[in-house]
Write a protein that holds these residues in place. Structure first.
Motif, mmCIF file in Angstrom:
data_model
loop_
_atom_site.group_PDB
_atom_site.id
_atom_site.type_symbol
_atom_site.label_atom_id
_atom_site.label_comp_id
_atom_site.label_asym_id
_atom_site.label_seq_id
_atom_site.Cartn_x
_atom_site.Cartn_y
_atom_site.Cartn_z
ATOM 1 N N THR A 16 4.393 5.700 31.297
ATOM 2 C CA THR A 16 6.070 5.723 31.510
ATOM 3 C C THR A 16 6.179 5.224 32.968
ATOM 4 O OG1 THR A 16 6.212 7.280 29.786
ATOM 5 C CG2 THR A 16 8.230 6.956 31.489
ATOM 6 N N ARG A 17 5.689 5.997 33.676
ATOM 7 C CA ARG A 17 6.169 5.452 35.492
ATOM 8 C C ARG A 17 5.727 4.264 35.903
ATOM 9 N NH1 ARG A 17 4.065 11.406 36.235
ATOM 10 N NH2 ARG A 17 5.958 12.498 36.574
ATOM 11 N N ALA A 18 4.626 3.766 35.096
ATOM 12 C CA ALA A 18 4.295 2.320 35.471
ATOM 13 C C ALA A 18 4.996 1.269 34.799
ATOM 14 C CB ALA A 18 2.645 2.160 34.759
ATOM 15 N N VAL A 19 6.081 1.281 33.990
ATOM 16 C CA VAL A 19 6.801 0.397 33.348
ATOM 17 C C VAL A 19 7.833 0.153 34.451
ATOM 18 C CG1 VAL A 19 8.548 0.122 31.466
ATOM 19 C CG2 VAL A 19 6.634 1.086 30.944
ATOM 20 N N PRO A 20 7.992 -1.161 34.737
ATOM 21 C CA PRO A 20 9.018 -1.729 35.650
ATOM 22 C C PRO A 20 10.437 -1.427 35.087
ATOM 23 C CG PRO A 20 7.470 -3.466 34.697
ATOM 24 C CD PRO A 20 7.058 -2.424 33.915
ATOM 25 N N GLY A 21 11.183 -1.018 36.045
ATOM 26 C CA GLY A 21 12.647 -0.445 35.911
ATOM 27 C C GLY A 21 12.459 1.017 35.691
ATOM 28 N N VAL A 22 11.544 1.707 35.643
ATOM 29 C CA VAL A 22 11.657 3.197 35.309
ATOM 30 C C VAL A 22 11.622 3.735 37.095
ATOM 31 C CG1 VAL A 22 10.529 5.333 34.601
ATOM 32 C CG2 VAL A 22 10.400 3.389 33.124
ATOM 33 N N ALA A 23 12.591 4.568 37.384
ATOM 34 C CA ALA A 23 12.532 4.955 38.505
ATOM 35 C C ALA A 23 11.736 6.386 38.500
ATOM 36 C CB ALA A 23 13.832 5.438 38.984
ATOM 37 N N GLY A 24 11.691 7.242 37.320
ATOM 38 C CA GLY A 24 11.059 8.416 37.267
ATOM 39 C C GLY A 24 11.232 9.081 35.746
ATOM 40 N N HIS A 55 11.916 11.013 28.651
ATOM 41 C CA HIS A 55 13.190 11.226 28.920
ATOM 42 C C HIS A 55 13.275 10.490 30.364
ATOM 43 C CE1 HIS A 55 15.762 14.011 26.332
ATOM 44 N NE2 HIS A 55 14.340 13.857 25.672
ATOM 45 N N ILE A 56 14.126 9.316 30.900
ATOM 46 C CA ILE A 56 13.662 8.571 31.990
ATOM 47 C C ILE A 56 14.861 8.547 32.730
ATOM 48 C CG2 ILE A 56 11.545 7.581 30.942
ATOM 49 C CD1 ILE A 56 13.449 4.964 30.548
ATOM 50 N N VAL A 57 14.721 8.028 33.936
ATOM 51 C CA VAL A 57 15.568 7.692 34.814
ATOM 52 C C VAL A 57 15.373 6.137 35.122
ATOM 53 C CG1 VAL A 57 16.570 7.783 37.418
ATOM 54 C CG2 VAL A 57 15.692 10.036 36.155
ATOM 55 N N VAL A 58 16.240 5.323 35.185
ATOM 56 C CA VAL A 58 16.245 3.739 35.150
ATOM 57 C C VAL A 58 16.569 3.466 36.453
ATOM 58 C CG1 VAL A 58 16.876 1.572 34.193
ATOM 59 C CG2 VAL A 58 16.198 3.413 32.549
ATOM 60 N N TRP A 59 16.049 2.268 37.058
ATOM 61 C CA TRP A 59 16.773 1.649 38.491
ATOM 62 C C TRP A 59 17.882 0.918 38.032
ATOM 63 C CZ3 TRP A 59 15.311 3.726 42.620
ATOM 64 C CH2 TRP A 59 14.312 3.984 42.867
ATOM 65 N N ALA A 60 19.081 0.992 38.800
ATOM 66 C CA ALA A 60 20.347 0.529 38.599
ATOM 67 C C ALA A 60 20.279 -0.989 38.540
ATOM 68 C CB ALA A 60 21.358 0.754 39.733
ATOM 69 N N ASP A 61 19.272 -1.655 38.827
ATOM 70 C CA ASP A 61 19.174 -2.954 38.750
ATOM 71 C C ASP A 61 18.422 -3.396 37.642
ATOM 72 O OD1 ASP A 61 16.822 -2.220 40.055
ATOM 73 O OD2 ASP A 61 17.003 -3.928 41.639
ATOM 74 N N ALA A 62 17.914 -2.498 36.834
ATOM 75 C CA ALA A 62 16.966 -2.987 35.682
ATOM 76 C C ALA A 62 17.902 -2.900 34.439
ATOM 77 C CB ALA A 62 15.889 -1.771 35.537
ATOM 78 N N PRO A 63 17.619 -3.637 33.476
ATOM 79 C CA PRO A 63 18.194 -3.616 31.894
ATOM 80 C C PRO A 63 17.724 -2.439 31.400
ATOM 81 C CG PRO A 63 16.295 -5.376 31.929
ATOM 82 C CD PRO A 63 16.211 -4.787 33.498
ATOM 83 N N VAL A 64 18.687 -1.459 31.047
ATOM 84 C CA VAL A 64 18.566 -0.234 30.628
ATOM 85 C C VAL A 64 17.829 -0.331 29.070
ATOM 86 C CG1 VAL A 64 19.512 1.927 29.709
ATOM 87 C CG2 VAL A 64 20.420 0.779 31.939
ATOM 88 N N ARG A 65 18.409 -0.895 28.102
ATOM 89 C CA ARG A 65 17.670 -1.115 26.784
ATOM 90 C C ARG A 65 16.270 -1.634 26.747
ATOM 91 N NH1 ARG A 65 22.705 -2.531 22.718
ATOM 92 N NH2 ARG A 65 23.822 -0.789 23.138
ATOM 93 N N ARG A 66 16.000 -2.698 27.685
ATOM 94 C CA ARG A 66 14.843 -3.520 27.659
ATOM 95 C C ARG A 66 13.930 -2.493 28.352
ATOM 96 N NH1 ARG A 66 11.143 -5.694 25.341
ATOM 97 N NH2 ARG A 66 9.743 -6.792 26.829
ATOM 98 N N THR A 67 14.366 -1.573 29.551
ATOM 99 C CA THR A 67 13.289 -0.483 30.054
ATOM 100 C C THR A 67 12.804 0.506 29.009
ATOM 101 O OG1 THR A 67 14.138 -1.370 32.314
ATOM 102 C CG2 THR A 67 13.032 0.908 31.797
ATOM 103 N N VAL A 71 9.096 1.186 27.605
ATOM 104 C CA VAL A 71 8.450 2.496 27.639
ATOM 105 C C VAL A 71 7.967 2.769 26.342
ATOM 106 C CG1 VAL A 71 8.891 4.958 27.934
ATOM 107 C CG2 VAL A 71 9.845 3.421 29.733
ATOM 108 N N ARG A 72 8.823 2.518 25.336
ATOM 109 C CA ARG A 72 8.258 2.939 23.870
ATOM 110 C C ARG A 72 7.050 2.058 23.567
ATOM 111 N NH1 ARG A 72 12.734 1.641 21.908
ATOM 112 N NH2 ARG A 72 13.497 3.728 22.052
ATOM 113 N N GLU A 73 7.064 0.768 24.044
ATOM 114 C CA GLU A 73 5.819 0.019 23.683
ATOM 115 C C GLU A 73 4.609 0.275 24.325
ATOM 116 O OE1 GLU A 73 7.009 -3.913 24.371
ATOM 117 O OE2 GLU A 73 8.816 -3.916 23.252
ATOM 118 N N SER A 74 4.926 0.708 25.660
ATOM 119 C CA SER A 74 3.627 1.343 26.663
ATOM 120 C C SER A 74 3.096 2.548 25.854
ATOM 121 C CB SER A 74 4.161 1.357 28.000
ATOM 122 O OG SER A 74 3.204 1.659 28.772
#
Length: 104
Positions: A16-24, A55-67, A71-74
């Motif tokens: 999960t942490r390795a997915v682009p857009g995931v802050a934590g 349950h994740i935190v997403v960076w503000a500049d990342a597309p939320v749904r895509r992120t 995560v789900r795919e990974s």
């Protein structure tokens, strides 16, 4: 668990942490989202009778749904056949102090 072998919750957290857009990872409102292991917990990852919650935190500049979808795919590769629910708990900005983003 033998030394050097990760618990599935650790694997899910790392993927999960390795997915682009995931802050934590996020522990939920009251810290209730976690996998409890001997002497520690993996916050933001919870296995249930019906599947897996991440349950994740997403960076503000990342597309939320895509992120969330990434995560789900990974995670699906590590937990085949289990339904995976990804919840975006918060949005983080890049100017937050170190350690303030990932509560996991």
């Amino acid at each position: 668990m033998p030394p050097g072998v990760e618990d599935p919750a650790d694997t899910v957290a790392a993927l999960t942490r390795a997915v682009p857009g995931v802050a934590g990872l996020h522990p939920g409102m009251f810290g209730e989202v976690a996998t409890y292991l001997p002497g520690r917990r993996v916050s933001g990852v919870r296995f249930t009778d019906s599947g897996l919650e991440v349950h994740i935190v997403v960076w503000a500049d990342a597309p939320v749904r895509r992120t969330a979808a990434l995560v789900r795919e990974s995670v699906a590769a590590a937990v085949p056949g289990a339904p995976i629910d990804v919840t975006v708990e918060d949005i983080a900005t890049r100017d937050q102090p170190a350690g303030a983003v990932d509560a996991g």
